[in-house]
Design a protein around this motif. Structure first.
Motif, PDB file in Angstrom:
ATOM      1  N   ASN A 169      78.065 -57.916  42.177  1.00 15.84           N
ATOM      2  CA  ASN A 169      76.809 -58.336  42.800  1.00 15.84           C
ATOM      3  C   ASN A 169      76.671 -59.858  42.790  1.00 15.84           C
ATOM      4  O   ASN A 169      75.678 -60.404  42.299  1.00 15.84           O
ATOM      5  N   ARG A 172      73.293 -62.389  43.584  1.00 19.28           N
ATOM      6  CA  ARG A 172      72.036 -61.637  43.541  1.00 19.28           C
ATOM      7  C   ARG A 172      71.759 -61.192  42.115  1.00 19.28           C
ATOM      8  O   ARG A 172      72.678 -61.028  41.312  1.00 19.28           O
ATOM      9  N   TYR A 175      69.696 -55.094  42.924  1.00 19.28           N
ATOM     10  CA  TYR A 175      70.354 -54.415  44.039  1.00 19.28           C
ATOM     11  C   TYR A 175      69.614 -54.594  45.358  1.00 19.28           C
ATOM     12  O   TYR A 175      70.119 -54.221  46.420  1.00 19.28           O
ATOM     13  N   SER A 178      71.430 -55.953  48.474  1.00 17.60           N
ATOM     14  CA  SER A 178      72.860 -55.984  48.187  1.00 17.60           C
ATOM     15  C   SER A 178      73.607 -54.950  49.024  1.00 17.60           C
ATOM     16  O   SER A 178      73.007 -54.132  49.723  1.00 17.60           O
ATOM     17  N   ASN A 258      71.906 -59.646  36.154  1.00 23.75           N
ATOM     18  CA  ASN A 258      71.427 -58.514  36.935  1.00 23.75           C
ATOM     19  C   ASN A 258      70.294 -57.837  36.159  1.00 23.75           C
ATOM     20  O   ASN A 258      70.421 -57.596  34.950  1.00 23.75           O
TER      21      ASN A 258
END
Length: 358
Positions: A169, A172, A175, A178, A258
């Protein structure tokens, strides 16, 4: 006893300062208040006392209790509802109540227990640990409650952190927006965690007992990209990338960050409950979204609300000064574009599961 040693802990901000959960959880309280009458109905209509041993304590657990004060209000409501049911059914004697307050060991239990109500009608105990594993002895708890906690994953999906993975990822922090592989990695982790949660609760809850869950999610028909929580995290990620481009933070640290939150739909949760087979879904409904006026103050309070929830995640990556600047930028952007948080799909999912005799 099964354990989940890989579980990550990101508690809400403790203490009683300006950015503490204690002073920035009015939104959660407003929705808990909405759910209160539904909890009363669930206990009155669905709690099966026939299998309960008379004269033994009635045990309640609040999973993901944080630092209060919302957990105390919820517990008091549950006890009042149980007492009313016992009185209505003329069940004697009225049981004593024992309440377990659960959260990760790093939760600010000091603040929680310093603010215990002086007039409480129960014996209180703290239970540290992840609710994705066993917390209590078999068939020992009558009502389990969890509010604004089950959208947190036990950990960030490993695939999204691996360079070279199709689900890496990069650039970012969530999610939202994404590639589909990232979304699927988050969903896979959510399914695994929720299955573990239900398996543990199936061992702990007595037959006829209830599991009550209040959790942010998204309506069945709303795509992830339009879920308001995901939209906010995408904006937060953009603010971080701007700081990286300006050389204020390391871009690699952004790539390695994340946020372990997944907003599930009612259908996703239903499928997992049905597959578990130990619970009957007595109620599953979305609560109305509470939308506040689009004001400068609202943008600031919304930014603080997000900070309270995810600051523990950010502290593993950035200095305090960078986090302060990040949320100032985040607040400014929300103020400039109020449509970001006044539209979009949102759902607060309220579910009542009754432990069946399977």
């Amino acid at each position: 006893m099964e354990k989940n040693d890989s579980s990550q802990a990101y508690p809400m901000n403790g203490g009683d300062g300006d950015s503490s959960y204690t002073n920035n959880s009015s939104y959660q309280k407003s929705l808990s208040d909405v759910a209160m009458s539904l909890i009363n109905e669930a206990i009155a209509d669905m709690l099966d006392t026939q299998n309960f041993v008379r004269g033994h304590p009635f045990r309640i657990a609040d999973l993901g209790c944080s630092v209060g004060p919302n957990t105390f209000t919820t517990v008091k409501n549950i006890i009042n509802s149980v007492q009313h049911k016992y009185q209505t059914l003329k069940i004697t004697p009225m049981p004593e109540f024992q309440v377990f307050f659960n959260d990760h060991a790093t939760n600010d239990f000091n603040t929680l227990f310093k603010t215990l109500p002086a007039d409480k009608e129960y014996f209180a105990a703290g239970v540290p640990g992840s609710f994705y594993s066993r917390l209590f002895p078999s068939s020992s708890v009558h009502v389990i409650h969890s509010s604004f906690a089950l959208h947190w994953l036990s950990k960030v999906p490993e695939e999204v952190l691996e360079r070279g993975s199709i689900a890496w990822n990069k650039g970012r922090v969530h999610y939202a927006g994404s590639d589909e592989e990232v979304v699927l990695a988050y969903k896979k982790q959510y399914v695994k965690d929720t299955e573990a949660f239900l398996k543990a609760r199936a061992e702990e809850v007595v037959c006829g007992g209830l599991v009550v869950v209040l959790v942010p999610g998204r309506p069945n028909e709303v795509p992830h990209s339009e879920c308001i929580g995901n939209v906010l995290f995408e904006v937060l990620g953009c603010c971080l990338l701007d700081m990286a481009k300006e050389g204020k933070i390391d871009e690699e640290k952004v790539d390695s960050l994340n946020i372990p939150i997944y907003y599930a739909s009612p259908q996703e949760l239903k499928e997992i409950v049905d597959r578990n087979g130990c619970f009957t879904i007595e109620k599953m409904k979305g609560l109305p979204r509470i939308v506040e006026p689009e004001t400068k103050d609202h943008a600031r309070r919304l930014a603080i609300g997000v900070r309270v929830g995810v600051e523990a995640v950010l502290k593993g990556h950035f200095e305090d000064e960078s986090i302060d600047e990040l949320f100032q930028s985040f607040s400014n952007r929300l103020e400039e574009q109020p449509s970001l948080y006044s539209s979009g799909g949102a759902a607060i999912l309220f579910s009542v599961l009754r432990r069946n005799d399977k």
